[in-house]
Write an enzyme that holds these catalytic residues in place. Structure first.
Site, PDB file in Angstrom:
ATOM      1  N   ARG A  31     -10.372 -11.383   1.684  1.00  0.00           N
ATOM      2  CA  ARG A  31     -11.273 -12.394   1.121  1.00  0.00           C
ATOM      3  C   ARG A  31     -10.668 -13.795   1.168  1.00  0.00           C
ATOM      4  O   ARG A  31     -11.390 -14.787   1.183  1.00  0.00           O
ATOM      5  CB  ARG A  31     -11.672 -11.991  -0.305  1.00  0.00           C
ATOM      6  CG  ARG A  31     -10.544 -11.889  -1.288  1.00  0.00           C
ATOM      7  CD  ARG A  31     -10.884 -11.047  -2.502  1.00  0.00           C
ATOM      8  NE  ARG A  31     -10.922  -9.630  -2.188  1.00  0.00           N
ATOM      9  CZ  ARG A  31     -11.214  -8.673  -3.069  1.00  0.00           C
ATOM     10  NH1 ARG A  31     -11.494  -8.980  -4.327  1.00  0.00           N
ATOM     11  NH2 ARG A  31     -11.226  -7.403  -2.713  1.00  0.00           N
TER      12      ARG A  31
ATOM     13  N   LYS B 250       0.839  -1.195   0.000  1.00  0.00           N
ATOM     14  CA  LYS B 250       0.000   0.000   0.000  1.00  0.00           C
ATOM     15  C   LYS B 250       0.880   1.253   0.000  1.00  0.00           C
ATOM     16  O   LYS B 250       2.034   1.199   0.416  1.00  0.00           O
ATOM     17  CB  LYS B 250      -0.859   0.039   1.276  1.00  0.00           C
ATOM     18  CG  LYS B 250      -1.943  -1.021   1.363  1.00  0.00           C
ATOM     19  CD  LYS B 250      -2.667  -0.904   2.705  1.00  0.00           C
ATOM     20  CE  LYS B 250      -3.731  -1.978   2.845  1.00  0.00           C
ATOM     21  NZ  LYS B 250      -4.925  -1.729   2.029  1.00  0.00           N
TER      22      LYS B 250
END
Length: 486
Positions: free
Chosen positions: A333, A259
């Protein structure tokens, strides 16, 4: 100190209306409060305050706060009970004023809804300052009068549940590691005889063949934990439970798909799903709700290292499906895929998972509401009705086949962990990915990325991690328990 509510008059002119507690106090001071209010400026608007000193020896400082219109109820446009929200916001601002005056105890006018008043007080005063030498003075809120003590106590428990989630999310990632998170929750549940807590180590996770979860965890020096909580509040311990699943990434660097550094510190709260569902179970236990709940939280860090997932790697989930990891920052996920497979072992009445899953959810709804993707209109109705009462809103999002095609059209594996059109409908493709690991007919995925933190949008929460939608999950569980009673 004392916090009293006052309603706006229906017309802009004319005297404002006290609550019954305000009326009683005004009589106690021979009408001085009403007199002072009438001479010190225009009528009090919603959320605005006036402070008076020396009116009564028991209450050296009195804060009068505007509650808005008296009969504000459910606002269909806003999807919440406006009266309750007005009380929460007003009481919070009043209590903070008492705190600024460094008064250690405040009595709070129930304002006609003691639960909402208690929530406003306890949520409004909370602040994470564990690691600071200079702390704000601690203020203890109490109910003024004794008429609604049961509702007040219920509000305190609801708010303390959300504050627990806020505490866990706000704490630095070196203080709340996977094992420390699990131990903190275990300690909160220790006093309840009808709760069992299992802190599952990496070896257990491996025997469960949770390859997707382990692939995320392997990049970090912190070992993963699978936290499993069984709350047996139902009349029959064999009754089908409600299963809560929460994403527990205690720090998310993005892994190899790193990130940007700006704002990365906020990713200490990427375990917001685990924090809210575990806090909801702690609250359900404190309320002694008559239903069975199982909580599942896969806990790990997502870090870049020589062992970390690489973009393009293929991993195998618990149900045998293979997943191409095209972006290592779409890691939540992967954890949830395995946890959802495991959730099907329990013959659940419903499976509800919560996760700070996608930046796309924040883009779609901002901090106004939690996005809900569900295959069950029954489940949606319960969540929606709960959120109207709590003011911590939910909004239904689509689970179209349209999105499923975008994650199943994958060159190397059964599924890709990102949609093939990259950013388009990112929250929806993430939900479609999770749906591939669900066979239960009542399942809901709550994407809480947009409601993770509060700047100033929710007036009764200070700036920082929000702990949303803990109270909505609790209210939902309470409604479900009434359902099974009837």
């Amino acid at each position: 100190g004392l916090v009293l509510g006052i309603y706006s008059s229906e017309k802009d002119e004319g005297a404002a209306h006290f609550t019954s507690a305000g009326d009683a106090f005004d009589r106690l001071v021979s009408g001085k409060l009403r007199e002072l209010l009438s001479v010190c400026g225009p009528p009090l608007k919603k959320g605005k305050t006036r402070v008076f000193h020396g009116l009564h020896q028991d209450f050296p400082s009195v804060v009068v706060v505007g509650l808005g219109k008296k009969n504000a109820g459910v606002n269909d446009q806003e999807n919440w009970n406006e009266g309750k929200e007005n009380i929460r916001a007003a009481v919070a601002v009043g209590c903070r004023q008492i705190q600024d005056l460094e008064i250690p105890c405040v009595e709070v006018d129930p304002c006609g809804d003691a639960q909402a008043a208690a929530e406003g007080a306890v949520l409004g005063l909370h602040e994470y300052n564990e690691l600071k030498q200079k702390k704000k003075p601690v203020v203890t809120p109490r109910l003024h009068g004794s008429a609604e003590s049961e509702a007040w106590q219920k509000g305190v428990i609801y708010a303390e549940g959300q504050n627990l989630a806020r505490y866990l999310m706000e704490a630095p990632a070196n203080y709340i590691t996977p094992i420390k998170f699990a131990e903190h929750i275990e300690q909160k549940l220790r006093s309840f005889s009808n709760v069992k807590v299992h802190i599952r180590p990496e070896s257990w996770i491996a025997t469960q063949q949770m390859g997707a979860f382990l692939s995320v965890a392997k990049g970090s020096a912190e070992p993963p934990i699978f936290l499993e909580i069984h709350y047996l509040g139902g009349a029959n311990t064999n009754d089908s439970p409600l299963v809560f699943v929460g994403k527990g990434v205690t720090f998310d660097s993005g892994g190899i798909s790193l990130k940007p550094s700006s704002g990365m510190d906020a990713m200490r709260a990427d375990m917001g799903g685990a924090a809210t569902v575990c806090s909801a179970i702690v609250t359900a236990a404190a309320l002694n709700l008559p239903l069975n709940i199982i909580g599942l939280a896969p806990l790990c860090e997502n870090m870049p290292s020589g062992k970390a997932n690489k973009p393009g790697d293929v991993v195998r989930a618990k149900n045998g499906k293979t997943i191409q990891v095209d972006n290592t920052d779409a890691e939540g996920r992967l954890l949830l895929a395995d946890a959802l497979c495991y959730a099907h072992n329990f013959n659940a009445r419903a499976i509800v998972n919560a996760a700070t899953l996608t930046g796309a959810m924040d883009v779609a709804l901002g901090s106004a509401a939690t996005g809900v993707f569900t295959n069950s209109s029954w489940l949606w109705a319960h969540l929606y009705e709960a959120s109207i009462l709590t003011g911590d809103r939910v909004w239904r999002m689509p689970l179209f086949e349209h999105y499923t095609k975008q994650v199943t059209d994958c060159p190397l594996a059964d599924l890709s962990n990102i949609g093939k059109y990259s950013r388009a409908g990112g929250a929806c493709t993430a939900a479609a990915f999770l749906k591939e690991f669900v066979t239960a007919s009542h399942w809901a995925h709550l994407d809480i990325a947009g409601v993770m933190s509060n700047k100033d949008e929710v007036p009764y929460l200070r700036k920082g991690m929000a702990g949303r939608p803990t109270r909505t999950l609790v209210e939902f569980a309470a409604r479900l328990s009434q359902d099974s009673h009837n």
